[in-house]
Enzyme design. Structure first.
Site, PDB file in Angstrom:
ATOM      1  N   CYS A 200       0.857  -1.201   0.000  1.00  0.00           N
ATOM      2  CA  CYS A 200       0.000   0.000   0.000  1.00  0.00           C
ATOM      3  C   CYS A 200       0.885   1.240   0.000  1.00  0.00           C
ATOM      4  O   CYS A 200       1.665   1.455   0.933  1.00  0.00           O
ATOM      5  CB  CYS A 200      -0.927  -0.087   1.208  1.00  0.00           C
ATOM      6  SG  CYS A 200      -1.422   1.460   1.928  1.00  0.00           S
TER       7      CYS A 200
ATOM      8  N   CYS B 244       0.935   3.737   2.943  1.00  0.00           N
ATOM      9  CA  CYS B 244       1.442   3.156   4.196  1.00  0.00           C
ATOM     10  C   CYS B 244       2.940   3.401   4.356  1.00  0.00           C
ATOM     11  O   CYS B 244       3.453   3.406   5.472  1.00  0.00           O
ATOM     12  CB  CYS B 244       1.149   1.660   4.250  1.00  0.00           C
ATOM     13  SG  CYS B 244      -0.607   1.291   4.107  1.00  0.00           S
TER      14      CYS B 244
END
Lengths: 170, 74
Positions: free
Chosen positions: A59, A62
């Protein structure tokens, strides 16, 4: 006849699942700690404000959120909130090795739960990656944040401090 | 006649339901979509060289890019 057919057809459509709502008691949350051999249980943190962060190594946002949350945690500990809160990250990589590699590159000082089967993600019905929940000392979800942009960190911090000071209401 | 209508409506319902049979991916299942092999141009250097040749031939600098795609995060 047509009416009953339409009614039946409508029933076949699935009802969209909603994320854990604000004001709900947080679902039972426990899992093995990544890089360590023990289990983390949210119940053991009752009495503390908990920031629960769902993430994965693939991600993009993230890569920014984990180091920034870690920095925020250090700041808050230094600011006099050491025993009032904890950050728990829940990793959703199917392969925990990918998460371990990520944490070698972006190390964090808070505990990370490994959830390769996404059981906690299903339980919390997370709508996007990453999703962050703030859970008050009584175990009630008081805030939910979807996605992450660096500019949003101040808002996350403000909500966390408000919850620690008992100023946040669901 | 009534039975035929029923049969047709049942067949229609089954057909309609099969249209919804593709379940959308959950947010945590998008890891495979974020893999480099899923991008339009897995090799950035080769892509840059190709673009350079294309822009030189077509005199269209910046006119061949595609944005987006991948894990769908944020």
């Amino acid at each position: 006849m047509i009416r009953s057919w339409l009614g039946g057809a409508l029933l076949l459509f699935p009802i969209a699942a909603q994320a854990v709502e604000i004001g709900q008691v947080a679902p039972e949350t426990q899992g093995p700690r990544l890089l360590y051999d023990h289990t983390i249980d949210l119940k053991e943190l009752r009495g503390k404000t908990v920031l629960l962060d769902f993430w994965a190594s693939w991600c993009g946002p993230c890569k920014q959120s984990l180091p920034m949350l870690d920095e925020m945690r250090s700041d808050l500990v230094a600011a006099g909130y050491p025993d009032m809160f904890e950050i728990i990250a829940v990793n959703l990589d199917e392969d925990p090795e990918a998460a371990k590699k990520f944490l070698q590159r972006y190390p964090v000082s808070y505990p990370v739960i490994s959830d390769p089967a996404a059981e906690l993600a299903v339980l919390y019905k997370i709508p996007t990656m990453p999703t962050t929940f703030i859970i008050d000392p009584e175990g009630v979800v008081v805030w939910r944040h979807e996605g992450f942009r660096p500019a949003e960190l101040s808002d996350i911090r403000r909500r966390l401090v408000q919850t620690m000071n008992g100023e946040a209401t669901p | 006649m009534k039975q035929i209508t029923r049969l047709v409506l049942s067949a229609l319902t089954i057909c309609l339901c099969s249209a919804c049979s593709t379940t959308p991916l959950k947010p945590w299942e998008r890891g495979h979509l974020a893999e480099p092999t899923m991008s339009w141009e897995p090799d950035p250097l080769a892509s840059q060289l190709d673009s350079h040749v294309y822009f030189s031939k077509e005199a269209s600098t910046g006119g061949a890019s595609v944005g987006g795609g991948g894990c769908g995060c944020n």
